[in-house]
Motif scaffolding. Structure first.
Motif, PDB file in Angstrom:
ATOM      1  N   TRP A 455      43.846  10.230  59.437  1.00 34.45           N
ATOM      2  CA  TRP A 455      44.599  10.880  59.094  1.00 34.45           C
ATOM      3  C   TRP A 455      44.634  10.720  57.512  1.00 34.45           C
ATOM      4  CZ3 TRP A 455      46.217   7.751  63.069  1.00 34.45           C
ATOM      5  CH2 TRP A 455      46.739   6.329  62.594  1.00 34.45           C
ATOM      6  N   ASP A 456      45.020  11.628  56.746  1.00 36.18           N
ATOM      7  CA  ASP A 456      45.184  11.499  55.426  1.00 36.18           C
ATOM      8  C   ASP A 456      46.121  12.472  54.515  1.00 36.18           C
ATOM      9  OD1 ASP A 456      44.602  10.734  52.823  1.00 36.18           O
ATOM     10  OD2 ASP A 456      42.474  11.123  52.847  1.00 36.18           O
ATOM     11  N   SER A 457      47.033  11.948  53.850  1.00 35.19           N
ATOM     12  CA  SER A 457      47.997  12.648  52.969  1.00 35.19           C
ATOM     13  C   SER A 457      48.573  11.882  52.020  1.00 35.19           C
ATOM     14  CB  SER A 457      48.833  13.297  53.997  1.00 35.19           C
ATOM     15  OG  SER A 457      49.943  14.249  53.332  1.00 35.19           O
ATOM     16  N   GLY A 458      49.647  12.142  51.350  1.00 35.92           N
ATOM     17  CA  GLY A 458      50.270  11.406  50.483  1.00 35.92           C
ATOM     18  C   GLY A 458      51.428  12.023  49.774  1.00 35.92           C
ATOM     19  N   VAL A 459      52.086  11.430  49.033  1.00 36.55           N
ATOM     20  CA  VAL A 459      53.223  11.979  48.302  1.00 36.55           C
ATOM     21  C   VAL A 459      53.175  11.533  46.674  1.00 36.55           C
ATOM     22  CG1 VAL A 459      55.836  11.734  48.066  1.00 36.55           C
ATOM     23  CG2 VAL A 459      54.893  11.588  50.255  1.00 36.55           C
ATOM     24  N   TYR A 460      52.959  12.522  45.984  1.00 39.90           N
ATOM     25  CA  TYR A 460      52.816  12.370  44.564  1.00 39.90           C
ATOM     26  C   TYR A 460      54.292  12.244  43.967  1.00 39.90           C
ATOM     27  CZ  TYR A 460      47.875  13.476  44.744  1.00 39.90           C
ATOM     28  OH  TYR A 460      46.421  13.403  45.314  1.00 39.90           O
ATOM     29  N   PHE A 461      54.276  11.748  42.641  1.00 43.85           N
ATOM     30  CA  PHE A 461      55.390  11.456  41.761  1.00 43.85           C
ATOM     31  C   PHE A 461      54.880  11.493  40.450  1.00 43.85           C
ATOM     32  CE2 PHE A 461      54.377   7.156  43.350  1.00 43.85           C
ATOM     33  CZ  PHE A 461      54.743   6.433  41.791  1.00 43.85           C
ATOM     34  N   ARG A 462      55.786  11.653  39.546  1.00 42.82           N
ATOM     35  CA  ARG A 462      55.599  11.516  38.101  1.00 42.82           C
ATOM     36  C   ARG A 462      54.752  12.115  37.386  1.00 42.82           C
ATOM     37  NH1 ARG A 462      57.737   6.835  35.126  1.00 42.82           N
ATOM     38  NH2 ARG A 462      60.134   6.868  35.580  1.00 42.82           N
ATOM     39  N   TYR A 463      54.247  13.547  37.886  1.00 39.44           N
ATOM     40  CA  TYR A 463      53.411  14.051  37.174  1.00 39.44           C
ATOM     41  C   TYR A 463      53.890  15.344  36.666  1.00 39.44           C
ATOM     42  CZ  TYR A 463      53.044  17.482  41.220  1.00 39.44           C
ATOM     43  OH  TYR A 463      53.251  18.197  42.153  1.00 39.44           O
ATOM     44  N   ASP A 464      53.290  15.896  35.534  1.00 43.99           N
ATOM     45  CA  ASP A 464      53.813  17.379  34.967  1.00 43.99           C
ATOM     46  C   ASP A 464      53.081  18.428  35.302  1.00 43.99           C
ATOM     47  OD1 ASP A 464      51.910  16.521  33.371  1.00 43.99           O
ATOM     48  OD2 ASP A 464      53.244  16.271  31.647  1.00 43.99           O
ATOM     49  N   ALA A 465      51.771  18.410  35.548  1.00 43.95           N
ATOM     50  CA  ALA A 465      50.814  19.361  35.791  1.00 43.95           C
ATOM     51  C   ALA A 465      49.447  19.071  36.690  1.00 43.95           C
ATOM     52  CB  ALA A 465      50.381  20.049  34.648  1.00 43.95           C
ATOM     53  N   VAL A 466      49.110  19.928  37.506  1.00 44.05           N
ATOM     54  CA  VAL A 466      47.838  19.626  38.097  1.00 44.05           C
ATOM     55  C   VAL A 466      46.732  20.204  37.360  1.00 44.05           C
ATOM     56  CG1 VAL A 466      46.494  20.133  40.094  1.00 44.05           C
ATOM     57  CG2 VAL A 466      49.026  20.187  40.348  1.00 44.05           C
ATOM     58  N   PRO A 467      45.680  19.344  36.739  1.00 45.84           N
ATOM     59  CA  PRO A 467      44.468  19.620  35.981  1.00 45.84           C
ATOM     60  C   PRO A 467      43.803  20.855  36.657  1.00 45.84           C
ATOM     61  CG  PRO A 467      44.505  17.396  36.433  1.00 45.84           C
ATOM     62  CD  PRO A 467      45.180  18.028  37.521  1.00 45.84           C
ATOM     63  N   PRO A 468      43.248  21.772  35.602  1.00 43.85           N
ATOM     64  CA  PRO A 468      42.575  23.044  36.184  1.00 43.85           C
ATOM     65  C   PRO A 468      41.367  22.525  36.911  1.00 43.85           C
ATOM     66  CG  PRO A 468      43.053  23.177  33.829  1.00 43.85           C
ATOM     67  CD  PRO A 468      43.396  21.733  34.203  1.00 43.85           C
ATOM     68  N   ASP A 469      41.167  23.501  38.051  1.00 44.97           N
ATOM     69  CA  ASP A 469      39.968  23.201  39.065  1.00 44.97           C
ATOM     70  C   ASP A 469      40.391  21.750  39.954  1.00 44.97           C
ATOM     71  OD1 ASP A 469      37.999  24.214  36.407  1.00 44.97           O
ATOM     72  OD2 ASP A 469      38.685  25.253  38.075  1.00 44.97           O
ATOM     73  N   HIS A 470      41.450  21.256  39.940  1.00 42.09           N
ATOM     74  CA  HIS A 470      41.704  20.112  40.826  1.00 42.09           C
ATOM     75  C   HIS A 470      42.703  20.715  41.791  1.00 42.09           C
ATOM     76  CE1 HIS A 470      39.765  18.018  37.704  1.00 42.09           C
ATOM     77  NE2 HIS A 470      40.071  16.658  38.396  1.00 42.09           N
ATOM     78  N   ALA A 471      42.443  20.244  42.972  1.00 39.18           N
ATOM     79  CA  ALA A 471      43.644  20.392  44.194  1.00 39.18           C
ATOM     80  C   ALA A 471      44.885  19.696  43.861  1.00 39.18           C
ATOM     81  CB  ALA A 471      43.094  20.098  45.421  1.00 39.18           C
ATOM     82  N   TRP A 472      44.829  18.483  43.300  1.00 39.91           N
ATOM     83  CA  TRP A 472      45.878  17.630  43.050  1.00 39.91           C
ATOM     84  C   TRP A 472      46.008  16.925  41.887  1.00 39.91           C
ATOM     85  CZ3 TRP A 472      42.118  16.210  47.239  1.00 39.91           C
ATOM     86  CH2 TRP A 472      42.432  16.859  48.521  1.00 39.91           C
ATOM     87  N   PRO A 473      47.148  16.522  41.386  1.00 37.75           N
ATOM     88  CA  PRO A 473      47.240  15.838  40.192  1.00 37.75           C
ATOM     89  C   PRO A 473      46.385  14.616  40.341  1.00 37.75           C
ATOM     90  CG  PRO A 473      49.476  16.101  41.356  1.00 37.75           C
ATOM     91  CD  PRO A 473      48.473  16.324  42.482  1.00 37.75           C
ATOM     92  N   ASP A 474      46.221  13.820  38.733  1.00 42.69           N
ATOM     93  CA  ASP A 474      45.709  12.603  38.638  1.00 42.69           C
ATOM     94  C   ASP A 474      46.392  11.428  39.044  1.00 42.69           C
ATOM     95  OD1 ASP A 474      44.152  13.949  35.852  1.00 42.69           O
ATOM     96  OD2 ASP A 474      43.345  13.983  37.749  1.00 42.69           O
ATOM     97  N   ARG A 475      47.532  11.111  39.024  1.00 45.05           N
ATOM     98  CA  ARG A 475      48.266  10.347  39.388  1.00 45.05           C
ATOM     99  C   ARG A 475      49.730  10.837  39.979  1.00 45.05           C
ATOM    100  NH1 ARG A 475      49.913   8.271  33.339  1.00 45.05           N
ATOM    101  NH2 ARG A 475      51.029  10.028  32.720  1.00 45.05           N
ATOM    102  N   TYR A 476      50.821  10.087  40.032  1.00 47.45           N
ATOM    103  CA  TYR A 476      50.647   8.736  40.794  1.00 47.45           C
ATOM    104  C   TYR A 476      50.880   9.167  42.296  1.00 47.45           C
ATOM    105  CZ  TYR A 476      51.559   6.360  36.784  1.00 47.45           C
ATOM    106  OH  TYR A 476      51.514   5.863  35.287  1.00 47.45           O
ATOM    107  N   GLN A 477      50.209   8.828  43.417  1.00 48.84           N
ATOM    108  CA  GLN A 477      50.248   9.058  44.900  1.00 48.84           C
ATOM    109  C   GLN A 477      50.373   7.847  45.729  1.00 48.84           C
ATOM    110  OE1 GLN A 477      46.591   9.421  47.041  1.00 48.84           O
ATOM    111  NE2 GLN A 477      47.630  11.513  48.268  1.00 48.84           N
TER     112      GLN A 477
END
Length: 564
Positions: A455-477
């Motif tokens: 299984w694989d998932s996560g919870v992201y926090f403290r990001y303000d945008a998702v980079p273009p052509d990315h499914a998820w933010p760069d940080r923090y997970q």
């Protein structure tokens, strides 16, 4: 004090010589047959040029014009915001009326006797007391806030007192030594009230009585005023100062405008935390304020349309210092159940019992005004406190997920639904993201993987945008990948293992404050780490969807405590 040897005066009459003027002070109890006899006997013996009574013009009119009730315009009373004052006056009148009936004497009978004797003997009638409205405004205006609260509580307790009052008790109060003891006790508790209600009126009455025309004056006053009048009646007094109204306090104005302004600010601020949060605050304000005001109107047995008007008016009038829900409800009740002439004529009899206040259409309107306003005030405080507690940052936990809908969340590039009170991520690579951004917080949630392994998932926090052509933010997970549950890869110290229950519900508690973060898993410390970036200071929270590679996941009981 001089004593007349050639006139047989009742025991409770004091004689004072002021220059060449003889003044006879008849100390009375306001519910005493003996006091009426004292007045009659004194006037017959003295044959005065003037008779002074402890009344002002408004009290004189109320006492002598019994048909005034039938001339009352209830619409005007409500529009002029005098309904509550009139209701209080009627309650006090009812109390004295019932007490008088029990003792077999009309309230104010000794004053009426003096008025009647002035007309029969040709003596000039002098209304010697200060205007009651000025007296009450001076009493209330010079009373401090906490003394007002103390007085209100004492009066309220007095209303529920079961102590019986009989003729002997009233007559015993006419003895000066007991009266002075009562006044001394009263002065100890409320010296400002005694000063305005007793001492000032002693001075006022003394000046008016000494200024009465003729050389022989009979003054009919409450026995409690006799000692003070006797001490002051030989001196000249300027009454202008005693007629001045106190300066208006600033705090009622602050409350009048400050509370609505604070409520409006809280409602507006709520929308900065997301549309769901903002609308929830609005619903709380409308329902709590409206329902309590409507409940007050219902308690007065108001018409159903009146109750509805109280519900609709309260949330709006509570934000407008110039209007009150009770006034709106009272006018609606007056229109629907307009009092007839016979209702006004029956008013003196209706107030003779508690039931009469509810059955007479006139007093019912007054009760509607008072109780709807009380409900609205209570609703303002309860709803305002509730909204502040859930909106103002600083330690109050709020639900991020209501268990029914995805209100407050945005679904990005994935599929998610609400199933059995959980957020179920069903497909795609993307995010289920909060509408609001958060800086420092405590995030609590429960998570369960549906896949047996990998299984694989996560919870992201403290990001303000998702980079273009990315499914998820760069940080923090906070990682929810098998074998790395709870780890944050960009924080070297954020590592744990052995705290997860596979394929079961797991409880997480993430604390983010400044550049520090800590995590608990299933009630046990997982890690504490430093190194969060200074910027951005706040960001979104999101649940990761990685269904093709990591399977479906459930989340529930998502709560956030704002630490800002």
């Amino acid at each position: 004090m001089d004593t007349m040897e050639n006139i047989a005066l009742p025991e409770r009459v004091a004689h004072v010589k002021v220059g060449d003027k003889d003044i006879y002070l008849v100390g009375t109890a306001h519910l005493s047959k003996e006091s009426v006899e004292d007045v009659r006997a004194t006037v017959e013996q003295v044959r005065p040029n003037a008779i002074c009574v402890e009344l002002c013009e408004s009290r004189f009119q109320a006492l002598t014009q019994a048909d005034n009730w039938s001339k009352m315009n209830i619409f005007k009373v409500v529009r002029q915001k005098k309904a509550v004052f009139l209701l209080a006056q009627l309650i006090m009148t009812s109390f004295y009326r019932r007490l008088g009936e029990k003792l077999g004497i009309q309230p104010g009978a000794e004053m009426l006797e003096g008025i009647d004797l002035a007309e029969k003997t040709g003596a000039e009638l002098v209304l010697a007391d200060r205007n009651i409205e000025i007296t009450l405004k001076r009493v209330w205006g010079y009373l401090g806030f906490w003394n007002k609260v103390k007085l209100f509580m004492q009066v309220t307790m007095g209303l529920f007192s079961r102590e019986e009052i009989d003729t002997s008790m009233i007559e015993s109060l006419k003895k000066q030594d007991q009266l002075e003891a009562v006044m001394a006790e009263f002065a100890g508790k409320f010296p400002e009230i005694k000063k305005r209600l007793i001492d000032e009126r002693d001075t006022y009455l003394a000046q008016e009585i000494r200024s009465a025309p003729g050389k022989s004056v009979v003054a009919i006053v409450g026995a409690g005023h006799v000692p003070g009048i006797t001490r002051q009646i030989r001196d000249e007094h300027n009454l202008d100062e005693l007629r001045e109204l106190p300066p208006k306090a600033k705090w009622p104005v602050i409350f009048k405008w400050g509370i609505p302004a604070a409520i409006i600010a809280l409602l507006a601020y709520g929308f900065t935390k997301g549309s769901q949060h903002g609308f929830e605050n609005v619903y709380i304000w409308i329902l709590v304020n409206g329902l309590l005001s409507a409940a007050g109107a219902a308690l007065a047995f108001a018409h159903p349309v009146t109750i509805l008007s109280a519900f609709l008016a309260a949330p709006l009038t509570s934000l407008n210092p110039f209007v009150a829900a009770g006034w709106v409800a009272g006018l609606v009740q007056a229109i629907i159940k307009k009092p007839k002439v016979r209702d006004l004529e029956d008013l003196p009899d209706a107030i003779g019992s508690l039931k009469g206040f509810w059955t007479n259409p006139v007093t019912r309107i007054l009760l509607v005004v008072a109780l709807a306003n009380v409900g609205s005030v209570a609703g303002t405080w309860i709803a305002g406190t509730w909204i502040a507690a859930r909106s103002i940052p600083g330690g109050h936990s709020v639900a991020l997920f209501d268990g029914k809908t995805l209100d407050g969340w945005t679904v990005l590039d994935c599929e998610a639904t609400v199933d059995d009170g959980n957020i179920l991520i069903t497909a795609g690579n993307g995010l289920v993201q909060t509408e609001s951004q958060y800086a420092d917080f405590i995030l609590e949630f429960e998570w369960k993987p549906l896949r047996d392994e990998n299984w694989d998932s996560g919870v992201y926090f403290r990001y303000d945008a998702v980079p273009p052509d990315h499914a998820w933010p760069d940080r923090y997970q906070v990682n929810l990948r098998q074998g790395a549950e709870g780890n944050v890869e960009s924080l070297p110290d954020a590592r744990s293992e052995g705290l997860i229950k596979p394929r079961d519900w797991n409880r997480f508690k993430l604390t983010v404050q400044g550049t520090n973060a800590t995590l608990e898993i299933n009630g046990k410390p997982a890690w504490s780490a430093e190194g969060l970036a200074e910027e951005p200071k706040q960001g979104f929270i999101a649940l990761q969807a990685e269904v093709p590679g990591g399977g479906q996941h459930r989340f529930r009981n998502l709560r956030l405590t704002n630490l800002n």
